[in-house]
Design an enzyme around this catalytic site. Structure first.
Site, PDB file in Angstrom:
ATOM      1  CG  ASP A 132      -2.181  -1.008   1.202  1.00  0.00           C
ATOM      2  OD1 ASP A 132      -2.485  -1.520   0.070  1.00  0.00           O
ATOM      3  OD2 ASP A 132      -2.775  -1.187   2.343  1.00  0.00           O
ATOM      4  CG  MET A 133       2.165   5.253  -1.953  1.00  0.00           C
ATOM      5  SD  MET A 133       3.777   5.221  -1.569  1.00  0.00           S
ATOM      6  CE  MET A 133       4.402   4.258  -3.062  1.00  0.00           C
ATOM      7  NE  ARG A 182      -4.193  -1.847  -4.787  1.00  0.00           N
ATOM      8  CZ  ARG A 182      -3.925  -2.103  -3.448  1.00  0.00           C
ATOM      9  NH1 ARG A 182      -3.572  -1.046  -2.291  1.00  0.00           N
ATOM     10  NH2 ARG A 182      -4.034  -3.593  -3.103  1.00  0.00           N
TER      11      ARG A 182
HETATM   12  C1  LIG Z   1      -8.451  -1.218  -4.046  1.00  0.00           C
HETATM   13  C2  LIG Z   1      -8.167  -0.027  -3.613  1.00  0.00           C
HETATM   14  C3  LIG Z   1      -6.928   0.197  -2.880  1.00  0.00           C
HETATM   15  C4  LIG Z   1      -6.435   1.325  -2.225  1.00  0.00           C
HETATM   16  N1  LIG Z   1      -5.219   1.620  -1.713  1.00  0.00           N
HETATM   17  C5  LIG Z   1      -4.845   3.030  -1.594  1.00  0.00           C
HETATM   18  C6  LIG Z   1      -3.592   3.127  -0.993  1.00  0.00           C
HETATM   19  O1  LIG Z   1      -2.626   2.099  -1.047  1.00  0.00           O
HETATM   20  N2  LIG Z   1      -3.084   4.332  -0.849  1.00  0.00           N
HETATM   21  C7  LIG Z   1      -4.094   5.494  -1.139  1.00  0.00           C
HETATM   22  O2  LIG Z   1      -3.638   6.494  -0.935  1.00  0.00           O
HETATM   23  N3  LIG Z   1      -5.317   5.182  -1.456  1.00  0.00           N
HETATM   24  C8  LIG Z   1      -5.667   3.680  -1.721  1.00  0.00           C
HETATM   25  N4  LIG Z   1      -7.088   3.845  -2.087  1.00  0.00           N
HETATM   26  C9  LIG Z   1      -8.094   4.801  -1.888  1.00  0.00           C
HETATM   27  C10 LIG Z   1      -8.107   5.764  -2.822  1.00  0.00           C
HETATM   28  O3  LIG Z   1      -6.963   6.434  -3.100  1.00  0.00           O
HETATM   29  C11 LIG Z   1      -9.461   6.776  -2.879  1.00  0.00           C
HETATM   30  O4  LIG Z   1      -9.271   7.622  -1.854  1.00  0.00           O
HETATM   31  C12 LIG Z   1     -10.684   6.059  -2.951  1.00  0.00           C
HETATM   32  O5  LIG Z   1     -10.773   4.835  -3.767  1.00  0.00           O
HETATM   33  C13 LIG Z   1     -11.707   7.051  -3.544  1.00  0.00           C
HETATM   34  O6  LIG Z   1     -11.355   7.498  -4.585  1.00  0.00           O
HETATM   35  P1  LIG Z   1     -12.262   6.937  -6.124  1.00  0.00           P
HETATM   36  O7  LIG Z   1     -11.473   6.678  -7.228  1.00  0.00           O
HETATM   37  O8  LIG Z   1     -13.187   5.655  -5.816  1.00  0.00           O
HETATM   38  O9  LIG Z   1     -13.007   8.134  -6.480  1.00  0.00           O
HETATM   39  P2  LIG Z   1     -14.050   9.133  -5.882  1.00  0.00           P
HETATM   40  O10 LIG Z   1     -13.567  10.570  -5.984  1.00  0.00           O
HETATM   41  O11 LIG Z   1     -14.089   8.926  -4.231  1.00  0.00           O
HETATM   42  O12 LIG Z   1     -15.498   9.266  -6.531  1.00  0.00           O
HETATM   43  C14 LIG Z   1     -15.691   9.264  -7.601  1.00  0.00           C
HETATM   44  C15 LIG Z   1     -16.931   8.731  -8.149  1.00  0.00           C
HETATM   45  O13 LIG Z   1     -17.112   7.520  -7.751  1.00  0.00           O
HETATM   46  C16 LIG Z   1     -18.517   7.241  -7.505  1.00  0.00           C
HETATM   47  N5  LIG Z   1     -18.299   6.495  -6.170  1.00  0.00           N
HETATM   48  C17 LIG Z   1     -17.559   6.584  -5.088  1.00  0.00           C
HETATM   49  N6  LIG Z   1     -18.126   6.012  -4.109  1.00  0.00           N
HETATM   50  C18 LIG Z   1     -19.251   5.529  -4.337  1.00  0.00           C
HETATM   51  C19 LIG Z   1     -20.096   4.700  -3.474  1.00  0.00           C
HETATM   52  N7  LIG Z   1     -19.951   4.580  -2.426  1.00  0.00           N
HETATM   53  N8  LIG Z   1     -21.353   4.515  -4.177  1.00  0.00           N
HETATM   54  C20 LIG Z   1     -21.439   5.147  -5.539  1.00  0.00           C
HETATM   55  N9  LIG Z   1     -20.724   5.682  -6.126  1.00  0.00           N
HETATM   56  C21 LIG Z   1     -19.647   5.769  -5.627  1.00  0.00           C
HETATM   57  C22 LIG Z   1     -19.198   8.629  -7.513  1.00  0.00           C
HETATM   58  O14 LIG Z   1     -19.803   8.432  -8.845  1.00  0.00           O
HETATM   59  C23 LIG Z   1     -18.040   9.335  -7.215  1.00  0.00           C
HETATM   60  O15 LIG Z   1     -18.569  10.649  -7.899  1.00  0.00           O
HETATM   61  C24 LIG Z   1      -7.556   2.509  -2.398  1.00  0.00           C
HETATM   62  C25 LIG Z   1      -8.709   2.149  -3.178  1.00  0.00           C
HETATM   63  C26 LIG Z   1      -9.052   1.098  -3.686  1.00  0.00           C
HETATM   64  C27 LIG Z   1     -10.426   0.962  -4.360  1.00  0.00           C
END
Ligand SMILES: Cc1cc2nc3c(=O)[nH]c(=O)nc-3n(C[C@H](O)[C@H](O)[C@H](O)COP(=O)(O)OP(=O)(O)OC[C@H]3O[C@@H](n4cnc5c(N)ncnc54)[C@H](O)[C@@H]3O)c2cc1C
Length: 306
Positions: A132-133, A182
């Site tokens: 993870d980062m 990732r």
């Molecule tokens: C598998 C995985 C591993 C990760 N690992 C890390 C890591 O190592 N380090 C790190 O800094 N971050 C990590 N993250 C978190 C990531 O950086 C984001 O903070 C998080 O995923 C939210 O970003 P998003 O791309 O989903 O978009 P967002 O900007 O949160 O959402 C964009 C759009 O997605 C849709 N959406 C989002 N959530 C929902 C919901 N609950 N229900 C319906 N629609 C929704 C909506 O349309 C929204 O407008 C990880 C995320 C995932 C999925």
């Protein structure tokens, strides 16, 4: 302001007791965390794999400040990996590891040694590890550890965060053969000097990074719930002729489960990030504190399964 209120709440054991026993919280926790022990993790993994999903498991830990805590976290991963292999859940299930939970903040060598032990156990279990980062002050140290780990464990995966200005260049570095990356937006509160601040800039960076990874020779893991970015991922997969085994989508446990099922039904590899462990309270509160916008993120997930 909101951030400091959440952080204050995270430190208060009275608030923890209140939050932990409130009916809504229990629902939130159950929705986003597999449970507290290895057995809970195995049960949830089995159910996800039966639904055609791949899994990456994250053992939740509070900020690790002693060598004993770091070693205990390492040992939990070793136990988990043995249990996953015995249950026939590898290679569908792999593990995600935070170097900070292994001691990175006070002893980088200890964190590296612990990560290497987990990589050895993952090899024996027939699966892989993704690092993870965390916040940007740890990026160089984590990427250095990755380079060293990949010498003996070439399938060890990295996470790159599209909100960091450096990430497009890091993607170029890590788009080679055998490299698992990732790509996520990034979850920490970062200063303007190192990170894009607006959602639009972050999304544009995500697409640039996605293009670099999907046109490269490695194995991209597109971690997002964003419908526009998922659609762009599907489009680039067609454009660059990448089949289902040549990249994957990743989403968090409990977020957009219907979309996870839809993509898996289309034949894509979809991996669910599954946290478990006693320290779920700290995990949820830290997520909210790091980025108060996540309040809406969790709220949306409770309101909708789509
Ligand atoms: C598998 C995985 C591993 C990760 N690992 C890390 C890591 O190592 N380090 C790190 O800094 N971050 C990590 N993250 C978190 C990531 O950086 C984001 O903070 C998080 O995923 C939210 O970003 P998003 O791309 O989903 O978009 P967002 O900007 O949160 O959402 C964009 C759009 O997605 C849709 N959406 C989002 N959530 C929902 C919901 N609950 N229900 C319906 N629609 C929704 C909506 O349309 C929204 O407008 C990880 C995320 C995932 C999925």
């Amino acid at each position: 302001m909101l951030r400091s209120v959440i952080l204050a709440a995270a430190r208060s054991s009275r608030v923890e007791r209140l939050v932990a026993t409130a009916p809504l919280t229990r629902d939130v926790v159950r929705r986003f965390v597999a449970g507290t022990g290895t057995d809970d993790a195995l049960r949830a993994t089995r159910a996800l794999v039966a639904d055609g999903l791949a899994v990456t498991l994250d053992y939740l830990g509070e900020d690790t400040v002693t060598g004993e805590q770091a070693v205990a976290t390492r040992d939990e991963y070793l136990t988990l990996l043995r249990a996953l292999a015995a249950a026939g859940l590898t290679p569908a299930a792999e593990v995600s590891v935070k170097l900070s939970a292994l001691g990175q903040r006070f002893d980088e060598q200890l964190a590296y040694d612990n990560a290497r032990a987990i990589c050895v156990a993952a090899d024996q279990a027939g699966t892989t590890v993704t690092l993870d980062m965390e916040d940007h002050t740890t990026t160089d140290s984590t990427l250095d550890a990755l380079t060293k780990l990949r010498k003996d464990h070439p399938s060890t995966g990295a996470v790159l965060q599209a909100y960091l200005r450096r990430t497009e260049s890091d993607c170029r570095e890590l788009a080679g053969v055998g490299s698992r990356v990732r790509l996520c937006k990034g979850a920490y509160s970062e200063p303007e000097s190192v990170a894009y601040q607006s959602a639009r800039e972050v999304d544009k960076s995500y697409v640039r990074c996605l293009n670099v990874l999907m046109s490269g020779a490695g194995y991209p893991m597109l971690a997002t719930h964003d419908p526009r970015l998922i659609a762009i991922g599907e489009d680039r997969a067609r454009w660059f002729d990448r089949g289902p085994g040549e990249f994957e989508f990743q989403m968090l446990y409990g977020i957009r489960p219907d979309e996870q099922a839809r993509l898996a039904g289309e034949g894509y590899t979809v991996r669910t990030y599954l946290p478990y462990g006693d320290d779920w309270y700290g995990y949820l509160m830290r997520r909210l504190a790091e980025r108060p916008a996540n309040l809406a993120f969790f709220g949306r997930a409770l309101a909708s399964k789509k």
